[in-house]
Design a protein around this motif. Sequence first.
Motif, PDB file in Angstrom:
ATOM      1  N   ARG A 116      15.857  -9.618  13.659  1.00 53.78           N
ATOM      2  CA  ARG A 116      14.404  -9.616  13.862  1.00 53.78           C
ATOM      3  C   ARG A 116      13.943  -8.348  14.582  1.00 53.78           C
ATOM      4  NH1 ARG A 116      13.122 -15.998  15.316  1.00 53.78           N
ATOM      5  NH2 ARG A 116      13.549 -16.795  13.202  1.00 53.78           N
ATOM      6  N   ARG A 117      14.327  -7.221  13.993  1.00 51.53           N
ATOM      7  CA  ARG A 117      13.889  -5.943  14.537  1.00 51.53           C
ATOM      8  C   ARG A 117      13.886  -4.897  13.434  1.00 51.53           C
ATOM      9  NH1 ARG A 117      17.867  -2.124  15.841  1.00 51.53           N
ATOM     10  NH2 ARG A 117      20.009  -2.798  15.445  1.00 51.53           N
ATOM     11  N   VAL A 118      13.114  -3.830  13.640  1.00 50.74           N
ATOM     12  CA  VAL A 118      13.057  -2.718  12.696  1.00 50.74           C
ATOM     13  C   VAL A 118      14.306  -1.867  12.870  1.00 50.74           C
ATOM     14  CG1 VAL A 118      11.819  -0.617  12.062  1.00 50.74           C
ATOM     15  CG2 VAL A 118      10.542  -2.699  12.602  1.00 50.74           C
ATOM     16  N   VAL A 119      14.986  -1.580  11.748  1.00 48.25           N
ATOM     17  CA  VAL A 119      16.216  -0.787  11.804  1.00 48.25           C
ATOM     18  C   VAL A 119      16.040   0.598  11.190  1.00 48.25           C
ATOM     19  CG1 VAL A 119      17.745  -2.777  11.874  1.00 48.25           C
ATOM     20  CG2 VAL A 119      17.045  -1.853   9.652  1.00 48.25           C
ATOM     21  N   GLN A 120      14.923   0.824  10.493  1.00 45.67           N
ATOM     22  CA  GLN A 120      14.666   2.154   9.936  1.00 45.67           C
ATOM     23  C   GLN A 120      13.188   2.288   9.598  1.00 45.67           C
ATOM     24  OE1 GLN A 120      16.532   3.024   6.164  1.00 45.67           O
ATOM     25  NE2 GLN A 120      15.922   5.175   6.162  1.00 45.67           N
ATOM     26  N   VAL A 121      12.675   3.502   9.723  1.00 42.03           N
ATOM     27  CA  VAL A 121      11.338   3.853   9.240  1.00 42.03           C
ATOM     28  C   VAL A 121      11.497   5.050   8.315  1.00 42.03           C
ATOM     29  CG1 VAL A 121       9.013   4.582   9.839  1.00 42.03           C
ATOM     30  CG2 VAL A 121      10.234   2.995  11.342  1.00 42.03           C
ATOM     31  N   ALA A 122      11.060   4.906   7.064  1.00 46.42           N
ATOM     32  CA  ALA A 122      11.201   5.972   6.067  1.00 46.42           C
ATOM     33  C   ALA A 122       9.826   6.455   5.635  1.00 46.42           C
ATOM     34  CB  ALA A 122      11.991   5.467   4.860  1.00 46.42           C
ATOM     35  N   GLY A 123       9.671   7.770   5.494  1.00 44.74           N
ATOM     36  CA  GLY A 123       8.406   8.348   5.079  1.00 44.74           C
ATOM     37  C   GLY A 123       8.116   8.115   3.608  1.00 44.74           C
ATOM     38  N   THR A 124       6.836   7.956   3.284  1.00 42.05           N
ATOM     39  CA  THR A 124       6.376   7.748   1.908  1.00 42.05           C
ATOM     40  C   THR A 124       5.283   8.758   1.597  1.00 42.05           C
ATOM     41  OG1 THR A 124       4.669   6.150   2.570  1.00 42.05           O
ATOM     42  CG2 THR A 124       6.869   5.275   2.093  1.00 42.05           C
ATOM     43  N   GLY A 125       4.531   8.507   0.544  1.00 36.60           N
ATOM     44  CA  GLY A 125       3.315   9.260   0.287  1.00 36.60           C
ATOM     45  C   GLY A 125       2.185   8.739   1.161  1.00 36.60           C
ATOM     46  N   GLU A 126       0.973   9.159   0.867  1.00 33.27           N
ATOM     47  CA  GLU A 126      -0.168   8.773   1.687  1.00 33.27           C
ATOM     48  C   GLU A 126      -0.664   7.374   1.343  1.00 33.27           C
ATOM     49  OE1 GLU A 126      -3.188  11.712   1.305  1.00 33.27           O
ATOM     50  OE2 GLU A 126      -1.870  13.373   1.842  1.00 33.27           O
ATOM     51  N   GLN A 127      -0.901   6.592   2.375  1.00 33.13           N
ATOM     52  CA  GLN A 127      -1.453   5.237   2.280  1.00 33.13           C
ATOM     53  C   GLN A 127      -0.636   4.340   1.333  1.00 33.13           C
ATOM     54  OE1 GLN A 127      -5.639   5.524   1.287  1.00 33.13           O
ATOM     55  NE2 GLN A 127      -6.040   6.959   2.930  1.00 33.13           N
ATOM     56  N   PRO A 128       0.624   4.099   1.647  1.00 36.34           N
ATOM     57  CA  PRO A 128       1.388   3.176   0.814  1.00 36.34           C
ATOM     58  C   PRO A 128       0.784   1.778   0.870  1.00 36.34           C
ATOM     59  CG  PRO A 128       2.537   3.606   2.867  1.00 36.34           C
ATOM     60  CD  PRO A 128       1.389   4.568   2.811  1.00 36.34           C
ATOM     61  N   GLY A 129       0.652   1.170  -0.291  1.00 32.74           N
ATOM     62  CA  GLY A 129       0.020  -0.144  -0.340  1.00 32.74           C
ATOM     63  C   GLY A 129       0.977  -1.266  -0.669  1.00 32.74           C
ATOM     64  N   VAL A 130       1.847  -1.044  -1.663  1.00 30.72           N
ATOM     65  CA  VAL A 130       2.776  -2.083  -2.103  1.00 30.72           C
ATOM     66  C   VAL A 130       4.192  -1.540  -2.054  1.00 30.72           C
ATOM     67  CG1 VAL A 130       3.507  -3.518  -4.050  1.00 30.72           C
ATOM     68  CG2 VAL A 130       1.070  -3.242  -3.565  1.00 30.72           C
ATOM     69  N   ALA A 131       5.093  -2.292  -1.428  1.00 32.55           N
ATOM     70  CA  ALA A 131       6.526  -1.991  -1.445  1.00 32.55           C
ATOM     71  C   ALA A 131       7.206  -3.148  -2.163  1.00 32.55           C
ATOM     72  CB  ALA A 131       7.072  -1.845  -0.033  1.00 32.55           C
TER      73      ALA A 131
END
Length: 408
Positions: free
Chosen positions: A147-162
């Motif tokens: 129950r914790r964040v293990v990574q943050v990855a960059g995307t394009g601008e304003q990602p809406g759906v993963a």
Amino acid sequence: MTIPLSSCPPLRRLVATLPLCLLVAAAGCRRFAFPDVPAGYREFAYVSNGASNTVTVLDLVYLRQDRTLRVGNNPSGMDVNQTKQEVYVTNAQSGSVSIIDTAKNQVAATIPVGRLPYSLSVEPSGLRAFVANSGSNSVSVIDLNQRRVVQVAGTGEQPGVARVAPDARTLVVSNRGSGSVSIFNVAPDVGPGSGAPLSLRATFGGCPGATDVAILPDSSKAFVACSGGHQVMAVGLAVLPGSWAARHDTSLLADHFLTFLDVGKTPVHLAMKPDGGEIFVSNYASDSISEVSTSTNEVGGTYVIGNKPVHGIVSADNGTLWVSNFGADSVGIYSIDDGKLEGSVHTGSAPDVMAFSADEHLLLVADAHSGDVSVIRTQDKQGPALFTILPAGGSPNDIVVKAMQGKQ
């Protein structure tokens, strides 16, 4: 004779509504052909209410509101864990994800993520969730056991759906602001210290207002709605090294752009048949749906469906498409086999997202303006019909269903 509420069978009844039992008295309190469920069976719908900062829990066995849960500010996207008794909701204005324990129907934890998280996707194993942070131009990876964040990855601008692929090897992210699609490799979860789960594989542009994402059941292709125009982007996803396809065509080892498909104006949602053979595009500004063949990457046709269609869902038998018409307060019923609109069912005000009950005997429609959920019987003597409307909260954004077999 008045039959007490306690003597009525529990399945699909409006417990708080005495006239219902009066209606069924003559029939011995039968359930009007509602399917039976085993003892101890529980099924709930969870509705994120953006304007109320709550999640409404609806009991689908008794057809009543079970409770209301306080979560973060402006809860939006939701997803279900298929291996745990948990449901997740992104809190857009709080920059967090709330974990709902579905066995107890209470909030078990809240996890900080990035700014303006609007959607999330749980991988098939139920071990990780991927959160699109629209305000941070990133995706947060949550370890659901820790129950914790293990990574943050960059995307394009304003990602809406993963959206994570069925084979759990690929994550596809639509970037609304930059009109692009980011494709990530997803590493297997082999426990703590296994390294970063996500690595960027490819980026494709030219899709203005990129929004909804659909991935085929075999994880071979992704389709992305370009809501800022009138097209859907088709992308071939990289195949597994050593597979039959890779041995016969090494170019398939890389993600590759396939084509743009011309559909109606402002495509906002993609509804895929369970067999993956076709995708139906809701064209908001054209009052239409477009039928896309996923094998040939061609549009078979575009058909008028109703005023401002925003969401579609296809039955398990691949035969019927249901489309919520935001501007008509109705759900259209489209026969896929016959290629025609068969009718419509009236709903509350501004119907939006939809979900089936586990047995698909009920279709649940979140009504954005009236703040409730329309419950449609998909099988009735006179055809599909509105059965009841259950209360939700202000501006419902999403709805998911979780069924469980509990102890007797």
